[in-house]
Design a protein around this motif. Sequence first.
Motif, PDB file in Angstrom:
ATOM      1  N   LEU A  66       0.825  -1.198   0.000  1.00  0.00           N
ATOM      2  CA  LEU A  66       0.000   0.000   0.000  1.00  0.00           C
ATOM      3  C   LEU A  66       0.865   1.256   0.000  1.00  0.00           C
ATOM      4  O   LEU A  66       0.602   2.207  -0.737  1.00  0.00           O
ATOM      5  CB  LEU A  66      -0.923  -0.007   1.221  1.00  0.00           C
ATOM      6  CG  LEU A  66      -1.789   1.236   1.427  1.00  0.00           C
ATOM      7  CD1 LEU A  66      -2.729   1.447   0.245  1.00  0.00           C
ATOM      8  CD2 LEU A  66      -2.570   1.139   2.729  1.00  0.00           C
ATOM      9  N   SER A  67       1.896   1.258   0.825  1.00  0.00           N
ATOM     10  CA  SER A  67       2.742   2.446   0.970  1.00  0.00           C
ATOM     11  C   SER A  67       3.485   2.796  -0.302  1.00  0.00           C
ATOM     12  O   SER A  67       3.684   3.979  -0.618  1.00  0.00           O
ATOM     13  CB  SER A  67       3.749   2.233   2.114  1.00  0.00           C
ATOM     14  OG  SER A  67       3.095   2.050   3.346  1.00  0.00           O
ATOM     15  N   LEU A  68       3.918   1.786  -1.045  1.00  0.00           N
ATOM     16  CA  LEU A  68       4.736   2.021  -2.232  1.00  0.00           C
ATOM     17  C   LEU A  68       3.921   2.076  -3.519  1.00  0.00           C
ATOM     18  O   LEU A  68       4.473   2.277  -4.594  1.00  0.00           O
ATOM     19  CB  LEU A  68       5.801   0.926  -2.364  1.00  0.00           C
ATOM     20  CG  LEU A  68       6.831   0.845  -1.235  1.00  0.00           C
ATOM     21  CD1 LEU A  68       7.797  -0.301  -1.489  1.00  0.00           C
ATOM     22  CD2 LEU A  68       7.584   2.157  -1.088  1.00  0.00           C
ATOM     23  N   ARG A  69       2.598   1.913  -3.404  1.00  0.00           N
ATOM     24  CA  ARG A  69       1.767   1.791  -4.589  1.00  0.00           C
ATOM     25  C   ARG A  69       1.538   3.118  -5.302  1.00  0.00           C
ATOM     26  O   ARG A  69       1.021   3.172  -6.396  1.00  0.00           O
ATOM     27  CB  ARG A  69       0.420   1.180  -4.204  1.00  0.00           C
ATOM     28  CG  ARG A  69      -0.345   0.593  -5.393  1.00  0.00           C
ATOM     29  CD  ARG A  69      -1.662   0.019  -4.915  1.00  0.00           C
ATOM     30  NE  ARG A  69      -1.463  -1.148  -4.076  1.00  0.00           N
ATOM     31  CZ  ARG A  69      -2.352  -1.567  -3.182  1.00  0.00           C
ATOM     32  NH1 ARG A  69      -3.458  -0.891  -2.969  1.00  0.00           N
ATOM     33  NH2 ARG A  69      -2.110  -2.646  -2.477  1.00  0.00           N
TER      34      ARG A  69
ATOM     35  N   ILE B  75       5.773  10.919   8.321  1.00  0.00           N
ATOM     36  CA  ILE B  75       4.523  11.480   7.798  1.00  0.00           C
ATOM     37  C   ILE B  75       3.859  10.544   6.793  1.00  0.00           C
ATOM     38  O   ILE B  75       2.629  10.471   6.723  1.00  0.00           O
ATOM     39  CB  ILE B  75       4.735  12.882   7.176  1.00  0.00           C
ATOM     40  CG1 ILE B  75       5.734  12.853   6.031  1.00  0.00           C
ATOM     41  CG2 ILE B  75       5.173  13.875   8.230  1.00  0.00           C
ATOM     42  CD1 ILE B  75       5.945  14.209   5.372  1.00  0.00           C
ATOM     43  N   GLU B  76       4.655   9.770   6.050  1.00  0.00           N
ATOM     44  CA  GLU B  76       4.050   8.850   5.086  1.00  0.00           C
ATOM     45  C   GLU B  76       3.566   7.563   5.748  1.00  0.00           C
ATOM     46  O   GLU B  76       2.595   6.946   5.281  1.00  0.00           O
ATOM     47  CB  GLU B  76       5.018   8.551   3.950  1.00  0.00           C
ATOM     48  CG  GLU B  76       5.182   9.715   2.982  1.00  0.00           C
ATOM     49  CD  GLU B  76       3.865  10.093   2.286  1.00  0.00           C
ATOM     50  OE1 GLU B  76       3.107   9.175   1.912  1.00  0.00           O
ATOM     51  OE2 GLU B  76       3.607  11.288   2.110  1.00  0.00           O
ATOM     52  N   LEU B  77       4.187   7.151   6.840  1.00  0.00           N
ATOM     53  CA  LEU B  77       3.666   6.019   7.598  1.00  0.00           C
ATOM     54  C   LEU B  77       2.352   6.395   8.278  1.00  0.00           C
ATOM     55  O   LEU B  77       1.431   5.564   8.375  1.00  0.00           O
ATOM     56  CB  LEU B  77       4.691   5.548   8.630  1.00  0.00           C
ATOM     57  CG  LEU B  77       5.867   4.759   8.064  1.00  0.00           C
ATOM     58  CD1 LEU B  77       6.992   4.660   9.083  1.00  0.00           C
ATOM     59  CD2 LEU B  77       5.426   3.354   7.630  1.00  0.00           C
TER      60      LEU B  77
ATOM     61  N   LYS C 140       0.823  11.115  -4.253  1.00  0.00           N
ATOM     62  CA  LYS C 140       1.510  12.303  -4.789  1.00  0.00           C
ATOM     63  C   LYS C 140       2.717  12.703  -3.950  1.00  0.00           C
ATOM     64  O   LYS C 140       3.541  13.493  -4.383  1.00  0.00           O
ATOM     65  CB  LYS C 140       0.514  13.466  -4.875  1.00  0.00           C
ATOM     66  CG  LYS C 140      -0.656  13.194  -5.821  1.00  0.00           C
ATOM     67  CD  LYS C 140      -1.596  14.375  -5.888  1.00  0.00           C
ATOM     68  CE  LYS C 140      -2.399  14.564  -4.620  1.00  0.00           C
ATOM     69  NZ  LYS C 140      -3.364  13.474  -4.364  1.00  0.00           N
ATOM     70  N   ARG C 141       2.798  12.192  -2.714  1.00  0.00           N
ATOM     71  CA  ARG C 141       3.904  12.515  -1.799  1.00  0.00           C
ATOM     72  C   ARG C 141       3.999  14.020  -1.547  1.00  0.00           C
ATOM     73  O   ARG C 141       5.100  14.553  -1.305  1.00  0.00           O
ATOM     74  CB  ARG C 141       5.247  12.005  -2.340  1.00  0.00           C
ATOM     75  CG  ARG C 141       5.269  10.530  -2.714  1.00  0.00           C
ATOM     76  CD  ARG C 141       4.945   9.617  -1.561  1.00  0.00           C
ATOM     77  NE  ARG C 141       5.138   8.217  -1.936  1.00  0.00           N
ATOM     78  CZ  ARG C 141       4.623   7.195  -1.265  1.00  0.00           C
ATOM     79  NH1 ARG C 141       3.848   7.409  -0.213  1.00  0.00           N
ATOM     80  NH2 ARG C 141       4.844   5.954  -1.662  1.00  0.00           N
TER      81      ARG C 141
END
Length: 356
Positions: A50-53, A85-87, A56-57
């Motif tokens: 899911l995280s790497l899919r 922040i992305e986790l 827009k970051r």
Amino acid sequence: MTEQVLDRVAGYERWFHTLFAEYFDTLSDRLDAPSFSRFTPECLRLLRELSLRGGKRMRVVLLHEAARLVTDEPLEGLEAAALSIELLQTHALVHDDLIDDSPTRRGGQSTYYAYRERFPGRPQAALGLTVLAGDLALALSLRALMEARVPVAVRQAMVEVQTRAAADTFVGQIVDLERDFAAAPDEEVLHSVADYKSARYSILAPLQLGLMAAGEQPALFEKELREYARLVGICGQMRDDYLDLFGDSSVMGKPTGTDIRDGKHSYTVSALLAAGGDAERRVVEAALGNPSCPPETIAAVREIGERCGVADRLRTDMHRHALQASAVAAGWRSRWREEAVTFFEQLPLWSVNRTR
């Protein structure tokens, strides 16, 4: 945005994708779990996928651009802050899809539906494992900051910012659900939901973390940072709500009308119910909360929104909030690097223009 700025933004995305992949590649070795457990590695795999899919970051972009307000030198702490922040975003997506019963996310299967498929006869296990996967992402988000290679005082301040942002987001999720129990939530309710649910963790926290990594004390400028984040967050939520009905499904990669089928009193739905006459309102109300609402009914609702001026009104409101956010950022010119301030001035209007 200039080509130079867009290239810099694309560079952040490439940099972070590599960083995130490396983080997950080594995570199982650093996570204390019993050797017999098969579910723990599976949970990490689902979080990784899911995280790497995609995504827009933009939180990573805001983090780096906030640091550039002070300096363009490489800084310790930005890697840990970006991971954190992305986790936290991964946590939010896992739980969002559970709350909304969403089968897909970012062009793939949601974590909840992956577990439902894995355990077709054990619905409570699928639900529980989804909750725990989201919780694990939250814990990892905070641990990433606790392991940051920055002075202890800075590390503690970063953890406090992210913990507060997470708590505000949970409150935002609660009031987001509460909003849909009201027949006609007013504009201030909609603004508050956007602020708590999105702006505080997606915009304010990256700004604060980037400034902290650069040696600045964001608490000295809290009022203006919060106002900027709130305005940009409202603008972004209006854009998302607008696109959900008036966007191009072939461009977005998902069908339009989701908020209407789910019965969400979004900016768009609230504006639709306030516009037009009794006949138009009956069409909207018949579609609202009907998960099997056919595409032709959604098209009819869209036509009502265009004919009654809802689409134009939403674009006008977005533009107004974007201009207000730009004005707040313009006030930073006397304090921080002008080149970096320009990015924050241009960001809200650039975001609004992406609705077309």
